[in-house]
Write a protein that holds these residues in place. Structure first.
Motif, PDB file in Angstrom:
ATOM      1  N   ARG A  84      -8.560  -3.366 -10.164  1.00 51.32           N
ATOM      2  CA  ARG A  84      -8.727  -2.743  -8.841  1.00 51.32           C
ATOM      3  C   ARG A  84     -10.205  -2.667  -8.473  1.00 51.32           C
ATOM      4  O   ARG A  84     -10.598  -2.962  -7.342  1.00 51.32           O
ATOM      5  N   HIS A  90      -8.006  -5.320  -4.174  1.00 53.79           N
ATOM      6  CA  HIS A  90      -7.299  -6.401  -3.484  1.00 53.79           C
ATOM      7  C   HIS A  90      -5.852  -5.987  -3.188  1.00 53.79           C
ATOM      8  O   HIS A  90      -5.242  -5.220  -3.936  1.00 53.79           O
ATOM      9  N   TRP A  91      -5.296  -6.526  -2.086  1.00 51.36           N
ATOM     10  CA  TRP A  91      -3.950  -6.122  -1.667  1.00 51.36           C
ATOM     11  C   TRP A  91      -2.904  -6.392  -2.744  1.00 51.36           C
ATOM     12  O   TRP A  91      -1.930  -5.636  -2.881  1.00 51.36           O
ATOM     13  N   SER A  92      -3.083  -7.464  -3.504  1.00 53.90           N
ATOM     14  CA  SER A  92      -2.089  -7.786  -4.529  1.00 53.90           C
ATOM     15  C   SER A  92      -2.114  -6.768  -5.665  1.00 53.90           C
ATOM     16  O   SER A  92      -1.079  -6.462  -6.266  1.00 53.90           O
ATOM     17  N   ARG A  94      -2.947  -3.605  -5.181  1.00 53.93           N
ATOM     18  CA  ARG A  94      -2.282  -2.434  -4.589  1.00 53.93           C
ATOM     19  C   ARG A  94      -0.768  -2.611  -4.614  1.00 53.93           C
ATOM     20  O   ARG A  94      -0.032  -1.638  -4.839  1.00 53.93           O
ATOM     21  N   LEU A  95      -0.310  -3.841  -4.381  1.00 56.86           N
ATOM     22  CA  LEU A  95       1.131  -4.114  -4.404  1.00 56.86           C
ATOM     23  C   LEU A  95       1.711  -3.868  -5.797  1.00 56.86           C
ATOM     24  O   LEU A  95       2.748  -3.211  -5.954  1.00 56.86           O
ATOM     25  N   LEU A  96       1.033  -4.384  -6.824  1.00 55.12           N
ATOM     26  CA  LEU A  96       1.517  -4.215  -8.194  1.00 55.12           C
ATOM     27  C   LEU A  96       1.475  -2.765  -8.652  1.00 55.12           C
ATOM     28  O   LEU A  96       2.192  -2.391  -9.583  1.00 55.12           O
ATOM     29  N   LEU A  98       2.372  -0.231  -6.827  1.00 55.61           N
ATOM     30  CA  LEU A  98       3.373   0.575  -6.145  1.00 55.61           C
ATOM     31  C   LEU A  98       4.439   1.061  -7.130  1.00 55.61           C
ATOM     32  O   LEU A  98       4.771   0.360  -8.093  1.00 55.61           O
ATOM     33  N   LEU A 101       7.439  -1.385  -8.823  1.00 56.80           N
ATOM     34  CA  LEU A 101       6.791  -2.596  -9.320  1.00 56.80           C
ATOM     35  C   LEU A 101       5.904  -2.275 -10.523  1.00 56.80           C
ATOM     36  O   LEU A 101       5.872  -3.012 -11.505  1.00 56.80           O
ATOM     37  N   ARG A 102       5.189  -1.158 -10.417  1.00 48.14           N
ATOM     38  CA  ARG A 102       4.324  -0.758 -11.520  1.00 48.14           C
ATOM     39  C   ARG A 102       5.148  -0.461 -12.779  1.00 48.14           C
ATOM     40  O   ARG A 102       4.770  -0.843 -13.880  1.00 48.14           O
TER      41      ARG A 102
END
Length: 290
Positions: A84, A90-92, A94-96, A98, A101-102
């Motif tokens: 991070r 990066h947005w990806s 942040r996506l991972l 969530l 998903l995390r």
């Protein structure tokens, strides 16, 4: 996600005796997600950092440590922590991070990390401060899903062979291949009862991983079977089986060395597979033999 890592305060500590771990860290460096200065094999750490990462669980997962604050985070939580910052959030990343998903990422990583000596064994038997804490349940996390996938792929290859070679229907081909390919493996599982108790589940894990990688080689031939003429498909299937066996032989030789058991187990595996396949083939097609 090619932003160069700017901050080198945080350090990724990992199992430097694990081929898979070193190659993964190398890939992250090549992708410019980490700098070389941000990575340390466990044997490269000073005493203070070693004590910190050991307490954080370095035996079972990589650990990211901030040497200034002494904060440490293990596994994917630690990896997301440093990525991070390195990627400017990066947005990806942040996506991972969530929920859901995390958790999935954490679960998948733990399966791999706890079983890394089975997935990617060292070229020699080692005992170090980063040896994973093995339990039967953690081994089964890897073995059972991998075995199910192996069975499904094997059945698909058998179905494609029988249809393409005009030997019978897909169901018969799937059943034949399961028995022909699986009988030798089952024999080795039974034989493994003769191993010392502490090596049995590891040997089973090595067998299942070898099987899985071996059947992956057969996937392309299964997929193109409807598009290839019969003679061409026969040649392709035979070459695929030879390539699969050669790869599995190499894997078994390395894994038996890592387990520190006799090379006789390698040759017993070869004999079991050849005999199992030959006997099943004969019993299946004996009525058409001269």
């Amino acid at each position: 996600m090619t932003t160069a890592a700017e901050n080198v305060n945080r350090i990724v500590a990992y199992d430097g005796d694990c081929p898979m771990c070193t190659s993964t860290v190398g890939m992250l460096i090549r992708l410019k997600l980490l700098k070389p200065a941000q990575t340390r094999g466990i044997h490269e750490l000073d005493r203070a950092d070693f004590d910190t990462v050991y307490a954080a669980g370095i035996r079972n997962q990589l650990v990211v440590i901030d040497p200034v604050t002494r904060e440490a985070r293990a596994g994917t939580d630690g990896l997301l922590w440093i990525l991070r910052e390195n990627t400017g959030n990066h947005w990806s990343i942040r996506l991972l991070a969530l929920p859901g998903l995390r958790d999935l990422l954490r679960w998948g990583y733990r399966i791999i990390s706890y079983n890394r000596r089975i997935i990617s064994p060292p070229r020699r038997q080692i005992v170090c401060d980063c040896e994973p804490e093995v339990t039967l349940a953690r081994r089964l996390w890897l073995i059972l899903p991998t075995l199910v996938l192996t069975i499904l792929i094997t059945a698909g290859f058998g179905a494609a062979v029988f249809r393409g070679w005009k030997l019978g229907d897909a169901r018969s081909g799937a059943l034949f291949m399961e028995v022909a390919a699986g009988s030798g493996w089952v024999a080795m599982v039974v034989a493994s009862l003769g191993l010392p108790k502490e090596k049995r589940i590891d040997y089973l894990g090595h067998l299942v991983v070898t099987m899985f990688v071996g059947v992956l080689v057969l996937v392309p031939a299964s997929l193109v079977a409807p598009l290839v003429p019969r003679l061409g498909l026969i040649a392709l299937d035979c070459l695929s089986v030879l390539a699969s066996f050669s790869l599995m032989f190499s894997m078994q030789r390395r894994r038996i060395a890592a387990l520190a058991i006799s090379s006789r187990w390698l040759w017993a595996w070869v004999v079991a597979l050849v005999v199992g396949f030959s006997v099943t083939t004969y019993l299946t097609f004996w009525q058409v033999l001269p």
